[in-house]
Design an enzyme around this catalytic site. Structure first.
Site, short mmCIF file in Angstrom:
data_model
loop_
_atom_site.label_atom_id
_atom_site.label_comp_id
_atom_site.label_asym_id
_atom_site.label_seq_id
_atom_site.Cartn_x
_atom_site.Cartn_y
_atom_site.Cartn_z
N HIS A 34 25.55 -11.38 22.02
CA HIS A 34 25.31 -11.74 20.63
C HIS A 34 24.04 -12.58 20.60
O HIS A 34 23.92 -13.59 21.30
CB HIS A 34 26.50 -12.56 20.10
CG HIS A 34 26.21 -13.25 18.81
ND1 HIS A 34 25.80 -12.56 17.69
CD2 HIS A 34 26.27 -14.57 18.45
CE1 HIS A 34 25.61 -13.42 16.69
NE2 HIS A 34 25.89 -14.65 17.13
N GLU A 88 29.99 -12.11 7.16
CA GLU A 88 30.22 -13.48 6.69
C GLU A 88 29.32 -13.75 5.49
O GLU A 88 29.08 -14.91 5.13
CB GLU A 88 30.00 -14.49 7.81
CG GLU A 88 28.66 -14.47 8.48
CD GLU A 88 28.56 -15.51 9.59
OE1 GLU A 88 28.49 -16.71 9.24
OE2 GLU A 88 28.54 -15.13 10.77
N CYS A 127 30.33 -14.36 13.31
CA CYS A 127 29.60 -13.22 13.88
C CYS A 127 30.48 -12.28 14.69
O CYS A 127 29.99 -11.29 15.24
CB CYS A 127 28.46 -13.73 14.76
SG CYS A 127 27.28 -14.76 13.86
#
Length: 384
Positions: free
Chosen positions: A233, A79, A111
């Protein structure tokens, strides 16, 4: 046919700031950053580093003349794109001397991009067992100086070679995923820094994990006891802990304690580097494999989340001899052989950029790959 990660590499910039010093400079209690957020250091990219150069550094760690010729797919999840049209993956084909007969493109979904690439690579190898795929997560997390998100910045890249000869991690077919249009985080094309609704984003992250875990259990008849570890994550290391906390009281106290112990191994490197956006889950995987007592055939559950929002929960198995196929010394050197800079130097670097018509003196470059110059608004890269 088994498909999974054959090799995995990692790169982060050679400069960092100390989070305690950042807290002191912002008149904050250091415990708020080191305990409340769960960070110790934060990577600071040089002016000549970006998603392309870091992707090349991580990839160079795992590629050689033998496996390069087998690559048929190159995907960069990011990103932090350097161009609104041209994919970062195309720059890699030249910098890494990859064959022309490859598909090369970029995936954007906050993400989640690298996980999308990983699953796409798995399908590619299933259709072309003699080919390999290079999947790279590469990002610079930027929120701005003296902003609420400043402590969750960072930079780095994780590169994975996917093949029908997995020597690190074998991917299973057990995966669940979901997508929902959510305004928790975004970065308009005009902005170099992200906009976020922090508490709301945390809420959605946890909600996605709970929903997907319930769905995974129902669809595959699984329980927490099926997994040695659950990896998350981790934009900052307390984030995954918040999701794991939803398991407390729903599984045995012994299993919950064991999962917490494994989680601590997975966040060791993240505490030293900061937020990698697309690479955060996969840095957690590397950290876990190198810092925990991992055994052959251990089952892992991985939670990928990208704001906006897409989530995926999937499982994988550790392959026998996995450490022999990870350049442990190189990865540890990437983390250990860095230099601390002052907060004032970091603030200066943060505002710097290479403009059209400017070039970089290669003598100032500390890595192998760098942005050489911008000429007629075109980014030109080079390798030392």
């Amino acid at each position: 046919m088994d498909i999974g990660i054959e090799k995995i590499g990692f790169y982060t910039p050679k400069q960092y700031i100390d989070i305690v010093e950042l807290a002191q400079a912002r008149n904050q209690d250091p415990d708020k950053f080191t305990i409340g957020i769960g960070q110790d250091k934060q990577a600071v990219p040089a002016v000549y580093e970006d998603a392309v150069t870091m992707a090349a550094e991580a990839s160079d760690q795992i590629l050689d003349s033998d496996n390069k010729s087998d690559i048929g797919l190159v995907i960069v999840g990011t990103e932090s794109s350097v161009d609104e049209s041209k994919a970062a993956a195309l720059y890699l084909t030249e910098l890494l001397n990859l064959p022309e007969n490859v598909r090369a493109f970029e995936i954007k979904e906050a993400c989640y991009g690298a996980t999308a690439g990983l699953q796409m690579a798995k399908n590619f190898v299933a259709a072309h067992p003699d080919k390999k795929a290079l999947v790279v997560a590469s990002d610079i997390a930027r929120y701005g100086i003296n902003t609420p998100g400043e402590v969750t910045q960072g930079a780095g890249s994780v590169a994975m070679l996917i093949s029908s000869e997995p020597k690190v991690l074998k991917l299973t077919d057990q995966t669940v995923y979901m997508s929902r249009n959510v305004g928790d985080f975004w970065r308009p094309t005009f902005s170099k820094t992200a906009f976020a609704r922090g508490k709301f984003s945390n809420q959605i992250y946890i909600e996605f994990f709970e929903t997907l875990w319930a769905r995974y259990q129902k669809e595959f008849g699984a329980t927490a006891d099926n997994f040695k570890a659950m990896l998350y994550h981790i934009p900052y290391t307390k984030m995954g802990a918040k999701a794991m906390r939803t398991l407390d009281g729903k599984i045995s106290a012994e299993k919950y304690a064991q999962l917490q112990t494994e989680y601590q191994a997975s966040i060791k490197f993240g505490r030293e580097v900061g937020n990698l956006y697309t690479g955060s889950l996969y840095l957690g995987l590397i950290s876990y494999l190198l810092n925990s007592d991992v055994k052959t055939d251990d089952n892992l559950l991985l939670f990928s989340y990208g704001s906006g929002a897409v989530g995926e929960l999937y499982s994988a198995e550790v392959v026998d001899g996995f450490k022999d196929n990870i350049n442990v010394q190189a990865i540890k050197s990437v983390i250990d052989d860095r230099g601390k800079i002052s907060i004032s130097d970091y603030e200066k670097i943060f505002t710097e950029s290479i403009e059209d018509g400017q070039s970089v003196d290669p003598e100032t470059v500390t890595g192998k790959f760098y942005l050489k110059e911008i000429k007629e608004n075109e980014r030109l890269y080079s390798a030392k």
